[in-house]
Design a protein around this motif. Structure first.
Motif, PDB file in Angstrom:
ATOM      1  N   CYS A   1       1.745  29.920  20.681  1.00 23.75           N
ATOM      2  CA  CYS A   1       0.453  29.799  21.367  1.00 23.75           C
ATOM      3  C   CYS A   1       0.551  28.627  22.341  1.00 23.75           C
ATOM      4  CB  CYS A   1      -0.669  29.577  20.356  1.00 23.75           C
ATOM      5  SG  CYS A   1      -2.326  29.702  21.059  1.00 23.75           S
ATOM      6  N   PRO A   2       1.015  28.895  23.558  1.00 20.65           N
ATOM      7  CA  PRO A   2       1.211  27.812  24.534  1.00 20.65           C
ATOM      8  C   PRO A   2      -0.063  27.046  24.866  1.00 20.65           C
ATOM      9  CG  PRO A   2       2.342  29.822  25.239  1.00 20.65           C
ATOM     10  CD  PRO A   2       1.482  30.193  24.079  1.00 20.65           C
ATOM     11  N   SER A   3      -1.231  27.656  24.629  1.00 23.90           N
ATOM     12  CA  SER A   3      -2.472  26.959  24.977  1.00 23.90           C
ATOM     13  C   SER A   3      -2.777  25.807  24.033  1.00 23.90           C
ATOM     14  CB  SER A   3      -3.645  27.946  24.977  1.00 23.90           C
ATOM     15  OG  SER A   3      -3.853  28.495  23.683  1.00 23.90           O
ATOM     16  N   ILE A   4      -2.092  25.728  22.896  1.00 22.27           N
ATOM     17  CA  ILE A   4      -2.280  24.616  21.965  1.00 22.27           C
ATOM     18  C   ILE A   4      -1.043  23.727  22.016  1.00 22.27           C
ATOM     19  CG2 ILE A   4      -2.624  23.940  19.561  1.00 22.27           C
ATOM     20  CD1 ILE A   4      -4.093  26.478  19.090  1.00 22.27           C
ATOM     21  N   PRO A   5      -1.161  22.518  22.497  1.00 18.89           N
ATOM     22  CA  PRO A   5       0.021  21.641  22.629  1.00 18.89           C
ATOM     23  C   PRO A   5       0.577  21.234  21.277  1.00 18.89           C
ATOM     24  CG  PRO A   5      -1.999  20.414  23.055  1.00 18.89           C
ATOM     25  CD  PRO A   5      -2.403  21.858  22.930  1.00 18.89           C
ATOM     26  N   ARG A   6       1.866  20.953  21.268  1.00 15.36           N
ATOM     27  CA  ARG A   6       2.517  20.470  20.058  1.00 15.36           C
ATOM     28  C   ARG A   6       2.259  18.966  19.884  1.00 15.36           C
ATOM     29  NH1 ARG A   6       6.678  23.635  17.897  1.00 15.36           N
ATOM     30  NH2 ARG A   6       6.911  25.630  18.967  1.00 15.36           N
ATOM     31  N   HIS A   7       2.270  18.556  18.627  1.00 20.55           N
ATOM     32  CA  HIS A   7       2.102  17.135  18.296  1.00 20.55           C
ATOM     33  C   HIS A   7       3.224  16.708  17.364  1.00 20.55           C
ATOM     34  CE1 HIS A   7      -2.116  16.880  19.866  1.00 20.55           C
ATOM     35  NE2 HIS A   7      -2.095  18.166  19.570  1.00 20.55           N
ATOM     36  N   ASP A   8       3.532  15.422  17.375  1.00 24.65           N
ATOM     37  CA  ASP A   8       4.502  14.897  16.432  1.00 24.65           C
ATOM     38  C   ASP A   8       3.939  14.967  15.015  1.00 24.65           C
ATOM     39  OD1 ASP A   8       6.943  13.481  15.668  1.00 24.65           O
ATOM     40  OD2 ASP A   8       5.596  11.815  15.241  1.00 24.65           O
ATOM     41  N   LYS A   9       2.667  14.683  14.883  1.00 28.03           N
ATOM     42  CA  LYS A   9       1.948  14.808  13.620  1.00 28.03           C
ATOM     43  C   LYS A   9       0.658  15.595  13.872  1.00 28.03           C
ATOM     44  CE  LYS A   9       3.506  10.350  11.752  1.00 28.03           C
ATOM     45  NZ  LYS A   9       3.053   9.055  11.186  1.00 28.03           N
ATOM     46  N   PRO A  10       0.452  16.693  13.180  1.00 30.52           N
ATOM     47  CA  PRO A  10       1.336  17.359  12.229  1.00 30.52           C
ATOM     48  C   PRO A  10       2.461  18.099  12.938  1.00 30.52           C
ATOM     49  CG  PRO A  10      -0.621  18.678  12.575  1.00 30.52           C
ATOM     50  CD  PRO A  10      -0.838  17.413  13.344  1.00 30.52           C
ATOM     51  N   ARG A  11       3.508  18.381  12.224  1.00 27.97           N
ATOM     52  CA  ARG A  11       4.670  19.081  12.778  1.00 27.97           C
ATOM     53  C   ARG A  11       4.442  20.591  12.692  1.00 27.97           C
ATOM     54  NH1 ARG A  11      10.120  17.101  10.548  1.00 27.97           N
ATOM     55  NH2 ARG A  11      10.063  15.815  12.432  1.00 27.97           N
ATOM     56  N   ARG A  12       4.680  21.273  13.799  1.00 26.61           N
ATOM     57  CA  ARG A  12       4.430  22.714  13.826  1.00 26.61           C
ATOM     58  C   ARG A  12       5.562  23.485  13.151  1.00 26.61           C
ATOM     59  NH1 ARG A  12       2.232  25.419  19.251  1.00 26.61           N
ATOM     60  NH2 ARG A  12       0.629  23.874  18.694  1.00 26.61           N
ATOM     61  N   VAL A  13       5.175  24.485  12.362  1.00 34.13           N
ATOM     62  CA  VAL A  13       6.113  25.402  11.719  1.00 34.13           C
ATOM     63  C   VAL A  13       6.125  26.693  12.525  1.00 34.13           C
ATOM     64  CG1 VAL A  13       6.620  26.744   9.639  1.00 34.13           C
ATOM     65  CG2 VAL A  13       5.738  24.406   9.435  1.00 34.13           C
ATOM     66  N   ASP A  14       7.266  27.029  13.104  1.00 34.60           N
ATOM     67  CA  ASP A  14       7.369  28.230  13.936  1.00 34.60           C
ATOM     68  C   ASP A  14       7.742  29.466  13.124  1.00 34.60           C
ATOM     69  OD1 ASP A  14       6.807  27.133  16.596  1.00 34.60           O
ATOM     70  OD2 ASP A  14       8.655  26.002  16.308  1.00 34.60           O
ATOM     71  N   LEU A  15       8.715  29.314  12.229  1.00 30.00           N
ATOM     72  CA  LEU A  15       9.163  30.449  11.434  1.00 30.00           C
ATOM     73  C   LEU A  15       8.310  30.541  10.175  1.00 30.00           C
ATOM     74  CD1 LEU A  15      11.026  32.773  10.817  1.00 30.00           C
ATOM     75  CD2 LEU A  15      12.714  31.144   9.923  1.00 30.00           C
ATOM     76  N   TYR A  16       7.393  31.497  10.168  1.00 29.32           N
ATOM     77  CA  TYR A  16       6.464  31.670   9.049  1.00 29.32           C
ATOM     78  C   TYR A  16       6.164  33.154   8.899  1.00 29.32           C
ATOM     79  CZ  TYR A  16       2.093  31.470   6.350  1.00 29.32           C
ATOM     80  OH  TYR A  16       1.111  31.661   5.406  1.00 29.32           O
ATOM     81  N   TYR A  17       6.349  33.676   7.695  1.00 29.90           N
ATOM     82  CA  TYR A  17       6.022  35.075   7.403  1.00 29.90           C
ATOM     83  C   TYR A  17       5.426  35.137   6.013  1.00 29.90           C
ATOM     84  CZ  TYR A  17       6.455  40.131   6.836  1.00 29.90           C
ATOM     85  OH  TYR A  17       6.179  41.468   6.631  1.00 29.90           O
ATOM     86  N   SER A  18       4.207  35.652   5.903  1.00 22.21           N
ATOM     87  CA  SER A  18       3.533  35.745   4.607  1.00 22.21           C
ATOM     88  C   SER A  18       2.641  36.980   4.645  1.00 22.21           C
ATOM     89  CB  SER A  18       2.714  34.481   4.339  1.00 22.21           C
ATOM     90  OG  SER A  18       2.206  34.472   3.025  1.00 22.21           O
ATOM     91  N   SER A  19       3.192  38.117   4.270  1.00 25.87           N
ATOM     92  CA  SER A  19       2.472  39.388   4.371  1.00 25.87           C
ATOM     93  C   SER A  19       2.359  40.020   2.996  1.00 25.87           C
ATOM     94  CB  SER A  19       3.193  40.331   5.340  1.00 25.87           C
ATOM     95  OG  SER A  19       3.232  39.774   6.640  1.00 25.87           O
ATOM     96  N   TRP A  20       1.313  40.833   2.835  1.00 23.36           N
ATOM     97  CA  TRP A  20       1.060  41.367   1.508  1.00 23.36           C
ATOM     98  C   TRP A  20       0.421  42.744   1.567  1.00 23.36           C
ATOM     99  CZ3 TRP A  20      -4.295  40.273   2.002  1.00 23.36           C
ATOM    100  CH2 TRP A  20      -4.597  39.118   2.745  1.00 23.36           C
ATOM    101  N   CYS A  21       0.589  43.465   0.478  1.00 16.75           N
ATOM    102  CA  CYS A  21      -0.041  44.766   0.283  1.00 16.75           C
ATOM    103  C   CYS A  21      -1.023  44.627  -0.874  1.00 16.75           C
ATOM    104  CB  CYS A  21       1.004  45.840  -0.022  1.00 16.75           C
ATOM    105  SG  CYS A  21       0.317  47.453  -0.454  1.00 16.75           S
ATOM    106  N   VAL A  22      -2.286  44.960  -0.628  1.00 14.68           N
ATOM    107  CA  VAL A  22      -3.334  44.885  -1.643  1.00 14.68           C
ATOM    108  C   VAL A  22      -3.721  46.308  -2.012  1.00 14.68           C
ATOM    109  CG1 VAL A  22      -5.633  44.027  -2.190  1.00 14.68           C
ATOM    110  CG2 VAL A  22      -4.166  42.715  -0.666  1.00 14.68           C
ATOM    111  N   ARG A  23      -3.655  46.655  -3.288  1.00 16.38           N
ATOM    112  CA  ARG A  23      -3.950  48.038  -3.682  1.00 16.38           C
ATOM    113  C   ARG A  23      -4.525  48.089  -5.087  1.00 16.38           C
ATOM    114  NH1 ARG A  23       2.431  49.850  -3.605  1.00 16.38           N
ATOM    115  NH2 ARG A  23       3.166  48.567  -5.355  1.00 16.38           N
ATOM    116  N   ALA A  24      -5.335  49.116  -5.330  1.00 17.60           N
ATOM    117  CA  ALA A  24      -5.927  49.327  -6.643  1.00 17.60           C
ATOM    118  C   ALA A  24      -4.869  49.853  -7.602  1.00 17.60           C
ATOM    119  CB  ALA A  24      -7.086  50.306  -6.538  1.00 17.60           C
ATOM    120  N   VAL A  25      -4.849  49.321  -8.835  1.00 21.63           N
ATOM    121  CA  VAL A  25      -3.923  49.766  -9.865  1.00 21.63           C
ATOM    122  C   VAL A  25      -4.674  49.910 -11.181  1.00 21.63           C
ATOM    123  CG1 VAL A  25      -1.889  48.734  -8.792  1.00 21.63           C
ATOM    124  CG2 VAL A  25      -3.254  47.389 -10.403  1.00 21.63           C
TER     125      VAL A  25
END
Length: 396
Positions: A226-250
């Motif tokens: 997201c180039p519109s949000i500048p990077r900062h030294d603090k906090p440090r940006r995490v670029d590689l992030y993947y957290s996906s899920w499947c929600v289903r009735a069981v």
């Protein structure tokens, strides 16, 4: 995994002793090859890949629309406000992301075998977790959490609700919606997560979208530039992030044949800028303590919703899903010719035995995590300590 930091804090007692010893050893045994630390190739936190990602997604840099002031922790200002965007939503989270998540759910993505890490339960929740180590990239985690007496729609909105999340996720310090599409439900959100005292807090720019197939929901969340949000030294940006899920009735564990329980299949990996071996230990130590907080959080959310509390904007957006035909989902689950079914394995005695020398190596590795994050010691010291501790581990 939010349990990484909790686990690392639990490890600090014995590790701090190793840390002090490691500093002394590193200074006393500084090797000749330590000067290699000046080589840019040894900079583990190069921003080259993130700059490339931002260049490829420059469409997201359109000027935002004001929605009023936002309050951020420690004076941090992301520099952007809410923006309604219908034209670029497919650029953020695509059908390819859905295909990949479906392959993970169906266990046919062709990756390495999943090694079982944990199998725990409470009266209202069952939890299993696995880990695998790809040839490149950080460790990957897979978990199955089954909540009794919970509907998929409620669980879907519970995990999406950033306003309610701080009530059960004490690592979330700040969140803001940067971009949303009222047609597809796609959102771009900014998170700042609290880390232990020896690390800077981390910033995440997350794109997320939900697909619906019957009573199953495929929820993709991943790091996006997201180039519109500048990077900062603090906090440090995490670029590689993947957290996906499947929600289903069981089916409920009560055995009444009713689909009154809800399963959440989560697939997670990220590069927080912490050595992966340290991160793996932190996850293992802190995982169950973190997961246990989710169930009471969900029950509190159910009560709040039952009392007639209004939906947050994020929970409302979670109900805007892209409908997909169940036949299409089954076709995605079919194993392509060039993929091999992923296996689930239990940890062997050999793998468990390797944890002993890793404990000895931690003394050097924790210095690496601490000093690369804070810049307190030279790389010469870091490499000297790490090398000597590694040699000790090899001899055991």
């Amino acid at each position: 995994m939010v349990g990484v930091c909790t686990g690392m804090v639990m490890l600090l007692g014995p590790i701090w002793i190793a840390f002090v010893v490691g500093v002394l050893v590193g200074w006393a045994w500084k090797p000749k090859w330590a000067n290699l630390g000046k080589d840019n190739n040894l900079d583990w936190f190069s921003s080259t890949s993130s700059k490339s990602l931002e260049k490829n997604l420059s469409l997201l840099s359109s000027s935002p629309t004001e929605k009023g002031p936002s309050i951020s922790p420690s004076g941090f200002d992301g520099g952007s406000t809410l923006q309604i965007d219908e034209g670029n939503s497919d650029v953020v989270v695509t059908e390819e992301d859905l295909d990949h998540l479906c392959q993970l759910v169906e266990m046919n993505d062709g990756g390495p075998a999943w090694i079982e890490m944990m199998d725990r339960s409470t009266p209202t929740m069952r939890y299993k977790a696995w880990r695998r180590d790809p040839k490149t990239g950080p460790p990957q985690y897979r978990s199955s959490t089954i909540f009794e007496n919970a509907m998929p729609e409620m669980v879907r909105e519970f995990f999406w609700d950033d306003e309610f999340r701080p009530k059960w996720d004490d690592m979330l310090a700040y969140s803001k919606t940067i971009n949303e599409c009222p047609t597809t439900g796609t959102m771009v959100v900014q998170w700042i997560r609290k880390f232990p005292f020896f690390c800077k807090d981390r910033e995440y720019i997350i794109g997320r979208r939900i697909w619906e197939s019957g009573r199953s929901y495929y929820c993709v969340t991943k790091g996006v530039p997201c180039p519109s949000i500048p990077r900062h030294d603090k906090p440090r940006r995490v670029d590689l992030y993947y957290s996906s899920w499947c929600v289903r009735a069981v089916e409920s564990a009560s055995g009444d044949g009713q689909l009154s329980a809800c399963e959440v299949l989560l697939f997670h990996h990220e590069d927080m800028g912490i050595p992966w071996e340290i991160a793996k230990i932190g996850v293992k130590k802190g995982m169950w303590g973190t997961v246990k907080k989710i169930d009471p959080g969900l029950r509190a959310y159910q009560k709040e919703r039952a009392s007639g509390a209004p939906l947050s904007r994020q929970a409302f957006m979670a109900s805007i899903n892209t409908k997909i035909n169940p036949y299409y989902m089954r076709s995605l689950g079919d194993m392509p010719d060039n993929l091999i079914e992923t296996q689930v394995a239990t940890a062997s005695d050999k793998l468990q035995g390797r944890n002993i020398p890793k404990v000895l190596i931690i003394g050097g590795a924790i210095i690496l995590a601490f000093t690369l994050d804070q810049g307190l010691l030279t790389k010469s010291v870091i490499f000297g300590v790490a090398r000597r501790f590694a040699n000790v581990g090899k001899r055991l």
